[in-house]
Design a protein around this motif. Structure first.
Motif, short mmCIF file in Angstrom:
data_model
loop_
_atom_site.label_atom_id
_atom_site.label_comp_id
_atom_site.label_asym_id
_atom_site.label_seq_id
_atom_site.Cartn_x
_atom_site.Cartn_y
_atom_site.Cartn_z
N VAL A 183 -2.97 -56.48 -27.63
CA VAL A 183 -1.76 -56.17 -28.40
C VAL A 183 -1.05 -57.47 -28.80
O VAL A 183 -0.63 -57.64 -29.95
CB VAL A 183 -0.83 -55.24 -27.58
CG1 VAL A 183 0.50 -55.05 -28.30
CG2 VAL A 183 -1.50 -53.90 -27.32
N GLN A 184 -0.95 -58.38 -27.86
CA GLN A 184 -0.32 -59.67 -28.19
C GLN A 184 -1.07 -60.36 -29.33
O GLN A 184 -0.47 -60.87 -30.26
CB GLN A 184 -0.32 -60.59 -26.96
CG GLN A 184 0.72 -60.22 -25.92
CD GLN A 184 0.66 -61.15 -24.71
OE1 GLN A 184 -0.42 -61.45 -24.20
NE2 GLN A 184 1.81 -61.60 -24.25
N CYS A 186 4.37 -62.61 -28.80
CA CYS A 186 3.63 -62.51 -27.53
C CYS A 186 4.58 -62.21 -26.38
O CYS A 186 4.29 -61.40 -25.51
CB CYS A 186 2.86 -63.80 -27.24
SG CYS A 186 1.31 -63.92 -28.13
N ARG A 187 5.73 -62.88 -26.42
CA ARG A 187 6.67 -62.69 -25.31
C ARG A 187 7.31 -61.30 -25.34
O ARG A 187 7.51 -60.68 -24.30
CB ARG A 187 7.73 -63.80 -25.32
CG ARG A 187 7.22 -65.04 -24.56
CD ARG A 187 8.28 -66.09 -24.42
NE ARG A 187 8.44 -66.81 -25.68
CZ ARG A 187 9.59 -67.19 -26.18
NH1 ARG A 187 10.72 -66.90 -25.55
NH2 ARG A 187 9.63 -67.86 -27.31
N ARG A 188 7.58 -60.82 -26.56
CA ARG A 188 8.15 -59.46 -26.63
C ARG A 188 7.17 -58.44 -26.05
O ARG A 188 7.57 -57.51 -25.34
CB ARG A 188 8.45 -59.09 -28.08
CG ARG A 188 9.77 -59.67 -28.59
CD ARG A 188 9.68 -59.74 -30.08
NE ARG A 188 10.61 -58.84 -30.74
CZ ARG A 188 10.60 -58.64 -32.06
NH1 ARG A 188 9.68 -59.21 -32.81
NH2 ARG A 188 11.48 -57.85 -32.61
N VAL A 189 5.90 -58.61 -26.38
CA VAL A 189 4.91 -57.66 -25.84
C VAL A 189 4.87 -57.76 -24.31
O VAL A 189 4.92 -56.76 -23.60
CB VAL A 189 3.50 -57.93 -26.43
CG1 VAL A 189 2.47 -57.03 -25.75
CG2 VAL A 189 3.49 -57.70 -27.94
N ALA A 190 4.84 -59.00 -23.82
CA ALA A 190 4.74 -59.19 -22.37
C ALA A 190 5.95 -58.61 -21.65
O ALA A 190 5.83 -58.10 -20.53
CB ALA A 190 4.59 -60.68 -22.05
N HIS A 191 7.12 -58.71 -22.29
CA HIS A 191 8.34 -58.22 -21.63
C HIS A 191 8.60 -56.74 -21.87
O HIS A 191 9.60 -56.19 -21.43
CB HIS A 191 9.55 -59.04 -22.08
CG HIS A 191 9.47 -60.46 -21.63
ND1 HIS A 191 10.00 -61.51 -22.33
CD2 HIS A 191 8.88 -61.01 -20.54
CE1 HIS A 191 9.75 -62.64 -21.70
NE2 HIS A 191 9.07 -62.35 -20.61
N GLY A 192 7.69 -56.10 -22.61
CA GLY A 192 7.82 -54.66 -22.82
C GLY A 192 8.93 -54.30 -23.78
O GLY A 192 9.41 -53.17 -23.78
#
Ligand SMILES: [Zn+2]
Length: 325
Positions: free
Chosen positions: A47-48, A66-72
């Protein structure tokens, strides 16, 4: 995290990176494999990579997307897990409504369903309609331990990606590099299927204790059986370890396997490497058949306890059944 940082799963990673590179992503993926084999992490990286501002076939892990995906908190990504025992139709409907209202119309929308085999038939059918909508730019990633349990209509519309259990040696190398001590890392990787599960197990507070109680029992069962029975009663059947009896017995089976390995001179394969000294001396005092029989006896006890036999009696039978010197 980039694909290369995910341990093992070379085939899965290669297929997904090829799809990203050639822009031939499927509308639906089934990530099928055992718990802890990296399905979730791989879904996250996929997804990232789809949104990443820096890379096209991988996740940089650093950019805003990438960070938004990782942080949900990416607006176009939804993670769903079973609500109670199943993934319900309301959850899928909610998801569809939610995503169709999103403002960023230009972007692909992605949802990931964990434990997808728990979708009700209605939820699965609703999902299918969603997948078949012409021109929709929606992608589904279904995570499951048992892909065969999904509806055939879903299976036939999705790209199947198999996640294999990582070999224990590979997992052990990773955990040792991370600084987890060998006495905990080595048994842990033999008891669970994936690196995440092995990491969690090796760091669990009770696990070190389970290991040392098992070693004490193994030693005492060979010569001081009454003492061993007391150890079992006081240290194993009371307190925290009582909940983890199955794991203690698994650890014991590994110990018997070690004794066989030592007899055949395969010391490199020994799990309880820090105990090699006394184990070597003891292993050679018996025939290999003795240690194999011990292993079978522990397995038998495990089976009986699963069928509700009394744990204390079963353990005592085991301890007194092991023919010590
Ligand atoms: Zn990025």
């Amino acid at each position: 995290m980039p694909f290369q940082d995910i341990s093992g799963q070379h085939l899965a990673k290669r297929i997904l990176q090829n799809h990203l590179r050639s822009k031939t992503l499927s509308h639906a993926y089934i990530f099928s494999g055992p718990k802890g084999s990296g399905r979730k992490q791989t879904a996250m990286t996929l997804v990232q990579a789809i949104y990443c501002q820096e890379r096209t076939d991988d996740a940089c892990g650093e950019c805003v997307e990438c960070r938004r995906v990782a942080h949900g908190n990416h607006p176009d990504v939804r993670w769903i897990e079973p609500d109670g025992a199943s993934v319900k139709i309301e959850q899928v409907r909610e998801l569809q409504k939610d995503l169709s209202y999103r403002a960023s119309a230009s972007q692909k929308k992605i949802y990931i369903i964990d434990e997808a085999e728990k979708m009700t038939v209605q939820a699965a059918n609703s999902l299918l309609k969603f997948l078949e909508e012409p021109g929709s730019d929606i992608m589904a990633v279904l995570l499951t331990e048992n892909g065969q349990a999904l509806l055939p209509t879903i299976r036939s519309r999705a790209q199947w990606i198999s996640f294999v259990p990582a070999p224990p040696k590979t997992m052990a190398d990773t955990l040792l590099q991370e600084g987890i001590p060998a006495p905990l890392a080595l048994p842990a990787v033999h008891l669970v299927a994936g690196i995440a599960a092995a990491r969690e197990l090796s760091q669990a507070e009770w696990f070190a204790e389970a290991r040392s109680v098992m070693l004490q029992l193994a030693r005492e069962s060979l010569s001081r059986k009454t003492v061993a029975a007391i150890t079992a009663q006081q240290k194993l059947l009371k307190g925290t370890l009582a909940e983890h009896l199955g794991t203690v017995l698994d650890l014991w089976i590994l110990w018997f396997k070690d004794m066989v390995q030592i007899q055949f001179g395969r010391n490199d394969d020994v799990v309880y490497i820090d105990q090699l000294d006394w184990m070597s001396k003891t292993a050679l005092t018996k025939e290999p058949g003795f240690w194999v029989a011990g292993m079978e006896q522990v397995m038998e006890v495990q089976k009986r306890i699963r069928f509700n036999a009394n744990p204390q009696l079963s353990l005592e039978n085991l301890i007194f059944g092991i023919q010590g010197g």
